[in-house]
Design a protein around this motif. Structure first.
Motif, mmCIF file in Angstrom:
data_model
loop_
_atom_site.group_PDB
_atom_site.id
_atom_site.type_symbol
_atom_site.label_atom_id
_atom_site.label_comp_id
_atom_site.label_asym_id
_atom_site.label_seq_id
_atom_site.Cartn_x
_atom_site.Cartn_y
_atom_site.Cartn_z
ATOM 1 N N ASN A 149 0.807 -1.215 0.000
ATOM 2 C CA ASN A 149 0.000 0.000 0.000
ATOM 3 C C ASN A 149 0.844 1.269 0.000
ATOM 4 O OD1 ASN A 149 -3.001 -0.890 0.498
ATOM 5 N ND2 ASN A 149 -1.751 -2.173 1.842
ATOM 6 N N LEU A 150 2.151 1.130 0.123
ATOM 7 C CA LEU A 150 3.053 2.279 0.123
ATOM 8 C C LEU A 150 3.872 2.368 -1.156
ATOM 9 C CD1 LEU A 150 4.461 2.016 3.777
ATOM 10 C CD2 LEU A 150 2.609 3.484 2.969
ATOM 11 N N THR A 151 3.628 1.465 -2.093
ATOM 12 C CA THR A 151 4.471 1.385 -3.284
ATOM 13 C C THR A 151 4.488 2.691 -4.068
ATOM 14 O OG1 THR A 151 3.986 -0.977 -3.453
ATOM 15 C CG2 THR A 151 4.901 0.105 -5.400
ATOM 16 N N ALA A 152 3.324 3.269 -4.323
ATOM 17 C CA ALA A 152 3.254 4.485 -5.125
ATOM 18 C C ALA A 152 3.958 5.649 -4.428
ATOM 19 C CB ALA A 152 1.800 4.840 -5.407
ATOM 20 N N ILE A 153 3.791 5.750 -3.104
ATOM 21 C CA ILE A 153 4.436 6.831 -2.361
ATOM 22 C C ILE A 153 5.950 6.653 -2.377
ATOM 23 C CG2 ILE A 153 4.643 7.899 -0.091
ATOM 24 C CD1 ILE A 153 1.754 7.075 0.414
ATOM 25 N N ILE A 154 6.414 5.420 -2.231
ATOM 26 C CA ILE A 154 7.850 5.144 -2.287
ATOM 27 C C ILE A 154 8.408 5.498 -3.662
ATOM 28 C CG2 ILE A 154 9.588 3.314 -2.200
ATOM 29 C CD1 ILE A 154 7.832 1.921 -0.116
ATOM 30 N N ALA A 155 7.658 5.151 -4.706
ATOM 31 C CA ALA A 155 8.106 5.458 -6.068
ATOM 32 C C ALA A 155 8.189 6.962 -6.298
ATOM 33 C CB ALA A 155 7.159 4.821 -7.081
ATOM 34 N N ALA A 156 7.208 7.708 -5.806
ATOM 35 C CA ALA A 156 7.233 9.163 -5.964
ATOM 36 C C ALA A 156 8.419 9.772 -5.222
ATOM 37 C CB ALA A 156 5.925 9.763 -5.461
ATOM 38 N N GLY A 157 8.694 9.284 -4.017
ATOM 39 C CA GLY A 157 9.846 9.769 -3.270
ATOM 40 C C GLY A 157 11.154 9.444 -3.966
ATOM 41 N N PHE A 158 11.230 8.260 -4.557
ATOM 42 C CA PHE A 158 12.435 7.859 -5.282
ATOM 43 C C PHE A 158 12.682 8.786 -6.470
ATOM 44 C CE2 PHE A 158 14.105 5.462 -8.921
ATOM 45 C CZ PHE A 158 15.371 5.144 -8.438
ATOM 46 N N VAL A 159 11.637 9.069 -7.237
ATOM 47 C CA VAL A 159 11.789 9.942 -8.401
ATOM 48 C C VAL A 159 12.214 11.345 -7.961
ATOM 49 C CG1 VAL A 159 10.574 11.033 -10.320
ATOM 50 C CG2 VAL A 159 10.169 8.625 -9.789
ATOM 51 N N GLY A 160 11.628 11.846 -6.878
ATOM 52 C CA GLY A 160 12.009 13.164 -6.385
ATOM 53 C C GLY A 160 13.462 13.223 -5.945
ATOM 54 N N THR A 161 13.937 12.172 -5.280
ATOM 55 C CA THR A 161 15.327 12.135 -4.846
ATOM 56 C C THR A 161 16.277 12.059 -6.028
ATOM 57 O OG1 THR A 161 14.647 11.002 -2.811
ATOM 58 C CG2 THR A 161 16.980 10.937 -3.376
ATOM 59 N N VAL A 162 15.918 11.273 -7.042
ATOM 60 C CA VAL A 162 16.756 11.182 -8.246
ATOM 61 C C VAL A 162 16.859 12.549 -8.912
ATOM 62 C CG1 VAL A 162 16.897 10.202 -10.559
ATOM 63 C CG2 VAL A 162 16.303 8.742 -8.639
ATOM 64 N N THR A 163 15.752 13.260 -9.005
ATOM 65 C CA THR A 163 15.765 14.596 -9.608
ATOM 66 C C THR A 163 16.696 15.531 -8.853
ATOM 67 O OG1 THR A 163 13.472 14.277 -10.327
ATOM 68 C CG2 THR A 163 14.329 16.527 -10.340
ATOM 69 N N PHE A 164 16.584 15.542 -7.523
ATOM 70 C CA PHE A 164 17.438 16.415 -6.720
ATOM 71 C C PHE A 164 18.902 16.014 -6.848
ATOM 72 C CE2 PHE A 164 19.674 17.282 -2.732
ATOM 73 C CZ PHE A 164 19.535 18.663 -2.670
ATOM 74 N N ALA A 165 19.185 14.719 -6.873
ATOM 75 C CA ALA A 165 20.569 14.253 -6.969
ATOM 76 C C ALA A 165 21.186 14.649 -8.307
ATOM 77 C CB ALA A 165 20.623 12.738 -6.789
ATOM 78 N N VAL A 166 20.430 14.504 -9.386
ATOM 79 C CA VAL A 166 20.941 14.872 -10.709
ATOM 80 C C VAL A 166 21.259 16.357 -10.769
ATOM 81 C CG1 VAL A 166 20.272 15.136 -13.128
ATOM 82 C CG2 VAL A 166 19.865 12.979 -11.957
ATOM 83 N N LEU A 167 20.329 17.183 -10.299
ATOM 84 C CA LEU A 167 20.554 18.625 -10.319
ATOM 85 C C LEU A 167 21.704 19.021 -9.405
ATOM 86 C CD1 LEU A 167 16.868 19.942 -10.363
ATOM 87 C CD2 LEU A 167 18.461 19.720 -12.271
ATOM 88 N N SER A 168 21.847 18.359 -8.266
ATOM 89 C CA SER A 168 22.954 18.666 -7.354
ATOM 90 C C SER A 168 24.293 18.310 -7.985
ATOM 91 C CB SER A 168 22.776 17.904 -6.037
ATOM 92 O OG SER A 168 21.595 18.299 -5.378
ATOM 93 N N GLN A 169 24.369 17.142 -8.611
ATOM 94 C CA GLN A 169 25.603 16.731 -9.266
ATOM 95 C C GLN A 169 26.005 17.703 -10.364
ATOM 96 O OE1 GLN A 169 28.071 14.963 -9.025
ATOM 97 N NE2 GLN A 169 28.726 13.969 -10.916
ATOM 98 N N ILE A 170 25.042 18.114 -11.173
ATOM 99 C CA ILE A 170 25.328 19.054 -12.254
ATOM 100 C C ILE A 170 25.742 20.410 -11.690
ATOM 101 C CG2 ILE A 170 24.285 20.310 -14.174
ATOM 102 C CD1 ILE A 170 22.591 17.808 -14.700
ATOM 103 N N THR A 171 25.069 20.856 -10.628
ATOM 104 C CA THR A 171 25.406 22.142 -10.007
ATOM 105 C C THR A 171 26.820 22.131 -9.450
ATOM 106 O OG1 THR A 171 23.089 22.538 -9.443
ATOM 107 C CG2 THR A 171 24.742 23.790 -8.225
ATOM 108 N N LEU A 172 27.185 21.060 -8.740
ATOM 109 C CA LEU A 172 28.519 20.972 -8.155
ATOM 110 C C LEU A 172 29.598 20.950 -9.235
ATOM 111 C CD1 LEU A 172 27.839 18.375 -5.322
ATOM 112 C CD2 LEU A 172 28.151 20.831 -5.076
ATOM 113 N N ALA A 173 29.328 20.230 -10.320
ATOM 114 C CA ALA A 173 30.298 20.206 -11.416
ATOM 115 C C ALA A 173 30.387 21.564 -12.105
ATOM 116 C CB ALA A 173 29.924 19.119 -12.422
#
Length: 331
Positions: A212-236
């Motif tokens: 029952n938490l699968t969709a919420i976990i998936a949404a959180g995962f996508v949000g974290t991936v987005t932040f990580a990608v932008l952070s990596q690009i910003t730092l570089a």
């Protein structure tokens, strides 16, 4: 036969649809969502480039040549840099670094958030208080400045180091959401029935709570991936991480440092910028698709999208379209 078409906002209609049994049609709703399919398609394209990019790159991305600051041509599709480096090769090779950081940070942060959030919500009591206090502490830690400080102290810090720091500091929000949802689920009838049947705690969590938490976990995962990608690009881009490892942020770093905009070398920064925009759009569309699958109002609209289009009804924010068909009384 008289057909009445109306746009209603009554919660009874929405609640009825939201609490209906989950059918195969609803399970496939996410995969039928145009936003989700578009996002998944773009993400799959970049995933393929991340795997085969270094193999299909026409040149060594760091190799210099006599073709200095050349616009796109048959020999160099994306043009060259101020020292003759092929920009297409840099984009292809740099795709892997961007996606690896995003996926590693997303997986690690999601695992930590699930472990702490679900445990806190299901156990309750002193354990819940302790884990909630830990989550609150990490919630107030500024992620990007901390990543800059850590990466600045480690001159050879690579993408995996950045991903680990993002994961360690970025799990708290997802854990809070999962804790709240677990608290609402642990007293449900199906969970109490599992307890009454003598099911082990770990099986109740895995078989009753987690699905029952699968969709919420998936949404959180996508949000974290987005932040990580932008952070990596910003730092570089600002030169905090190693500029010898190619990613899209490294390309923008060298372009900005060598005045590509002032020189009119638009081909130096436009391809990397477009890749960043496309990847961000893909992740955002996937998140929209997950939201439309989880949200009862949006899910109701999605299930009847074809019927609504046929009747000329366009969904609006704050309104839930509902189509009523009423038979005339012939008696």
């Amino acid at each position: 036969m008289a057909v009445e078409t109306s746009v209603l906002t009554e919660t009874e209609d929405v609640a009825t649809d939201a609490t209906a049994p989950v059918t195969g049609r609803r399970k496939l709703l996410f995969l039928r969502n145009a936003k989700a399919l578009t996002g998944l398609g773009i993400l799959a394209f970049f995933g393929v480039l991340a795997v085969i990019g270094p193999w299909i790159a026409p040149y060594d991305p760091s190799a210099v040549s006599a073709d200095i600051l050349q616009p796109p041509s048959g020999a160099h599709w994306f043009g060259t840099t101020h020292v003759g480096q092929d920009i297409l090769s840099q984009v292809l090779v740099g795709t892997r670094g961007v996606l690896v950081v995003g996926l590693v940070a997303g997986v690690l942060a999601t695992v930590i958030g699930v472990l702490i959030g679900v445990t806190a919500g299901f156990v309750g009591g002193a354990g819940d208080e302790t884990l909630s206090a830990l989550s609150n502490i990490f919630l107030v830690i500024p992620q990007l400045p901390l990543i800059i400080l850590i990466a600045g102290q480690l001159p050879s810090a690579g993408g995996l180091t950045v991903a680990a720091v993002i994961a360690v500091t970025g799990w708290a929000w997802g854990a809070r959401v999962l804790r709240a949802q677990t608290l609402s689920l642990r007293k449900r009838d199906f969970v109490e029935a599992a307890r009454a049947n003598g099911e082990r705690t770990w099986r109740i969590v895995l078989a009753e709570i987690m699905p029952n938490l699968t969709a919420i976990i998936a949404a959180g995962f996508v949000g974290t991936v987005t932040f990580a990608v932008l952070s990596q690009i910003t730092l570089a881009f600002i030169g905090v991480t190693s500029v010898s490892e190619w990613n899209w942020g490294t390309i923008l770093f060298w372009a900005q440092g060598n005045l590509a905009l002032q020189r009119g070398a638009w081909w130096w920064f436009v391809p990397a910028g477009l890749c960043i925009a496309l990847l961000g759009m893909a992740l955002t569309l996937i998140n929209f698709g997950i939201d439309e699958f989880v949200n009862p109002r949006l899910r109701s609209t999605g299930l009847h999208a074809r019927e609504l289009r046929r009747r000329g009804i366009r969904p609006r924010i704050g309104f839930t379209p509902v189509v009523h068909e009423a038979k005339e009384d012939r008696s």
